[in-house]
Motif scaffolding. Sequence first.
Motif, PDB file in Angstrom:
ATOM      1  N   LEU A   3      48.582 -31.916  73.432  1.00 33.31           N
ATOM      2  CA  LEU A   3      49.096 -31.236  72.248  1.00 33.31           C
ATOM      3  C   LEU A   3      49.068 -29.735  72.474  1.00 33.31           C
ATOM      4  O   LEU A   3      48.251 -29.225  73.244  1.00 33.31           O
ATOM      5  CB  LEU A   3      48.255 -31.598  71.024  1.00 33.31           C
ATOM      6  N   ARG A   4      49.950 -29.021  71.787  1.00 35.66           N
ATOM      7  CA  ARG A   4      50.060 -27.575  71.924  1.00 35.66           C
ATOM      8  C   ARG A   4      49.959 -26.947  70.544  1.00 35.66           C
ATOM      9  O   ARG A   4      50.598 -27.401  69.598  1.00 35.66           O
ATOM     10  CB  ARG A   4      51.417 -27.247  72.549  1.00 35.66           C
ATOM     11  N   LEU A   5      49.136 -25.920  70.415  1.00 39.91           N
ATOM     12  CA  LEU A   5      49.027 -25.205  69.150  1.00 39.91           C
ATOM     13  C   LEU A   5      50.370 -24.589  68.804  1.00 39.91           C
ATOM     14  O   LEU A   5      50.949 -23.863  69.618  1.00 39.91           O
ATOM     15  CB  LEU A   5      47.951 -24.117  69.223  1.00 39.91           C
ATOM     16  N   ALA A   6      50.884 -24.874  67.627  1.00 39.58           N
ATOM     17  CA  ALA A   6      52.191 -24.374  67.219  1.00 39.58           C
ATOM     18  C   ALA A   6      52.145 -23.621  65.898  1.00 39.58           C
ATOM     19  O   ALA A   6      52.887 -22.668  65.703  1.00 39.58           O
ATOM     20  CB  ALA A   6      53.187 -25.529  67.115  1.00 39.58           C
ATOM     21  N   VAL A   7      51.291 -24.070  64.967  1.00 44.92           N
ATOM     22  CA  VAL A   7      51.261 -23.487  63.632  1.00 44.92           C
ATOM     23  C   VAL A   7      49.831 -23.372  63.140  1.00 44.92           C
ATOM     24  O   VAL A   7      49.036 -24.300  63.295  1.00 44.92           O
ATOM     25  CB  VAL A   7      52.054 -24.352  62.617  1.00 44.92           C
ATOM     26  N   ILE A   8      49.516 -22.235  62.555  1.00 43.33           N
ATOM     27  CA  ILE A   8      48.281 -22.049  61.802  1.00 43.33           C
ATOM     28  C   ILE A   8      48.703 -22.060  60.347  1.00 43.33           C
ATOM     29  O   ILE A   8      49.568 -21.274  59.941  1.00 43.33           O
ATOM     30  CB  ILE A   8      47.604 -20.716  62.152  1.00 43.33           C
ATOM     31  N   LEU A  39      57.079 -21.991  47.645  1.00 44.10           N
ATOM     32  CA  LEU A  39      56.026 -22.970  47.879  1.00 44.10           C
ATOM     33  C   LEU A  39      55.555 -22.966  49.326  1.00 44.10           C
ATOM     34  O   LEU A  39      54.469 -23.450  49.632  1.00 44.10           O
ATOM     35  CB  LEU A  39      56.524 -24.364  47.503  1.00 44.10           C
ATOM     36  N   HIS A  40      56.397 -22.438  50.229  1.00 48.44           N
ATOM     37  CA  HIS A  40      56.087 -22.426  51.657  1.00 48.44           C
ATOM     38  C   HIS A  40      56.723 -21.185  52.274  1.00 48.44           C
ATOM     39  O   HIS A  40      57.891 -20.903  52.053  1.00 48.44           O
ATOM     40  CB  HIS A  40      56.643 -23.685  52.325  1.00 48.44           C
ATOM     41  N   VAL A  41      55.949 -20.444  53.057  1.00 48.96           N
ATOM     42  CA  VAL A  41      56.453 -19.304  53.815  1.00 48.96           C
ATOM     43  C   VAL A  41      55.924 -19.451  55.229  1.00 48.96           C
ATOM     44  O   VAL A  41      54.753 -19.774  55.439  1.00 48.96           O
ATOM     45  CB  VAL A  41      55.992 -17.960  53.210  1.00 48.96           C
ATOM     46  N   GLN A  42      56.808 -19.215  56.208  1.00 48.08           N
ATOM     47  CA  GLN A  42      56.411 -19.361  57.600  1.00 48.08           C
ATOM     48  C   GLN A  42      56.974 -18.195  58.402  1.00 48.08           C
ATOM     49  O   GLN A  42      58.081 -17.734  58.138  1.00 48.08           O
ATOM     50  CB  GLN A  42      56.950 -20.691  58.148  1.00 48.08           C
ATOM     51  N   ALA A  43      56.204 -17.713  59.378  1.00 46.07           N
ATOM     52  CA  ALA A  43      56.636 -16.587  60.200  1.00 46.07           C
ATOM     53  C   ALA A  43      56.114 -16.749  61.621  1.00 46.07           C
ATOM     54  O   ALA A  43      55.066 -17.361  61.846  1.00 46.07           O
ATOM     55  CB  ALA A  43      56.126 -15.279  59.606  1.00 46.07           C
ATOM     56  N   GLY A  47      55.132 -16.682  69.273  1.00 43.28           N
ATOM     57  CA  GLY A  47      54.975 -17.970  69.944  1.00 43.28           C
ATOM     58  C   GLY A  47      54.202 -18.989  69.139  1.00 43.28           C
ATOM     59  O   GLY A  47      54.315 -20.180  69.371  1.00 43.28           O
ATOM     60  N   ILE A  48      53.413 -18.540  68.214  1.00 46.11           N
ATOM     61  CA  ILE A  48      52.705 -19.412  67.278  1.00 46.11           C
ATOM     62  C   ILE A  48      53.174 -19.026  65.883  1.00 46.11           C
ATOM     63  O   ILE A  48      53.354 -17.847  65.588  1.00 46.11           O
ATOM     64  CB  ILE A  48      51.174 -19.257  67.398  1.00 46.11           C
ATOM     65  N   GLN A  49      53.366 -20.007  65.052  1.00 42.63           N
ATOM     66  CA  GLN A  49      53.794 -19.759  63.679  1.00 42.63           C
ATOM     67  C   GLN A  49      52.577 -19.680  62.759  1.00 42.63           C
ATOM     68  O   GLN A  49      51.562 -20.335  63.007  1.00 42.63           O
ATOM     69  CB  GLN A  49      54.691 -20.907  63.183  1.00 42.63           C
ATOM     70  N   ILE A  50      52.706 -18.877  61.714  1.00 37.09           N
ATOM     71  CA  ILE A  50      51.725 -18.901  60.638  1.00 37.09           C
ATOM     72  C   ILE A  50      52.467 -19.401  59.405  1.00 37.09           C
ATOM     73  O   ILE A  50      53.606 -18.999  59.162  1.00 37.09           O
ATOM     74  CB  ILE A  50      51.043 -17.539  60.389  1.00 37.09           C
ATOM     75  N   ALA A  51      51.861 -20.321  58.698  1.00 42.15           N
ATOM     76  CA  ALA A  51      52.482 -20.902  57.516  1.00 42.15           C
ATOM     77  C   ALA A  51      51.534 -20.776  56.336  1.00 42.15           C
ATOM     78  O   ALA A  51      50.319 -20.912  56.489  1.00 42.15           O
ATOM     79  CB  ALA A  51      52.818 -22.373  57.758  1.00 42.15           C
ATOM     80  N   PHE A  52      52.113 -20.490  55.196  1.00 40.65           N
ATOM     81  CA  PHE A  52      51.363 -20.413  53.950  1.00 40.65           C
ATOM     82  C   PHE A  52      51.968 -21.437  53.001  1.00 40.65           C
ATOM     83  O   PHE A  52      53.181 -21.423  52.757  1.00 40.65           O
ATOM     84  CB  PHE A  52      51.475 -19.006  53.337  1.00 40.65           C
ATOM     85  N   ASP A  53      51.144 -22.333  52.486  1.00 40.74           N
ATOM     86  CA  ASP A  53      51.577 -23.328  51.518  1.00 40.74           C
ATOM     87  C   ASP A  53      50.748 -23.186  50.261  1.00 40.74           C
ATOM     88  O   ASP A  53      49.527 -22.989  50.331  1.00 40.74           O
ATOM     89  CB  ASP A  53      51.404 -24.753  52.064  1.00 40.74           C
ATOM     90  N   THR A  54      51.408 -23.313  49.109  1.00 40.52           N
ATOM     91  CA  THR A  54      50.666 -23.229  47.852  1.00 40.52           C
ATOM     92  C   THR A  54      49.854 -24.504  47.653  1.00 40.52           C
ATOM     93  O   THR A  54      50.140 -25.550  48.239  1.00 40.52           O
ATOM     94  CB  THR A  54      51.605 -23.047  46.649  1.00 40.52           C
ATOM     95  N   GLU A  55      48.854 -24.401  46.812  1.00 39.75           N
ATOM     96  CA  GLU A  55      48.042 -25.573  46.477  1.00 39.75           C
ATOM     97  C   GLU A  55      48.919 -26.682  45.902  1.00 39.75           C
ATOM     98  O   GLU A  55      48.714 -27.859  46.204  1.00 39.75           O
ATOM     99  CB  GLU A  55      46.952 -25.181  45.483  1.00 39.75           C
TER     100      GLU A  55
END
Length: 132
Positions: A3-8, A39-43, A47-55
């Motif tokens: 597996l490869r780290l892709a998203v935090i 509800l979701h923002v990703q950037a 090379g790695i994405q950061i994602a924010f999701d609401t509760e």
Amino acid sequence: MKLRLAVIELVVSDMSATLTFYRMLGLDLPDPSGAGSQLHVQADLGGIQIAFDTEDTIRSFHPEWKRPARGTTQSAIALLASSAAEVDKAYAAVTAAGYEGELKPWDAVWGQRYAVVRDPDGNQVDLFAPLS
């Protein structure tokens, strides 16, 4: 299997406040003024994405999900600054804006200028740069 780290991913209680905080630290994120309803923002972080999701987003597919108690995080996001002075500047800006500073900048024995702040949901964010 490999597996490869892709998203935090971070679960956030207030999308606008979260985007404001991370934009303050230099992440290229959407303008928080219209983000309250997102509800979701990703950037991309290079090379790695950061994602924010609401509760509410998390509860839409995991109805029993509950936020862990504040301050019980077992992981952290670490952001590399361009210099030791930039660590100090980022810490000062974040704490002046009312966010929690957990550890003031110091010269760590492992050769880095290091500081720790908390985002609006209490997630640990380490700020660091190599010492010259």
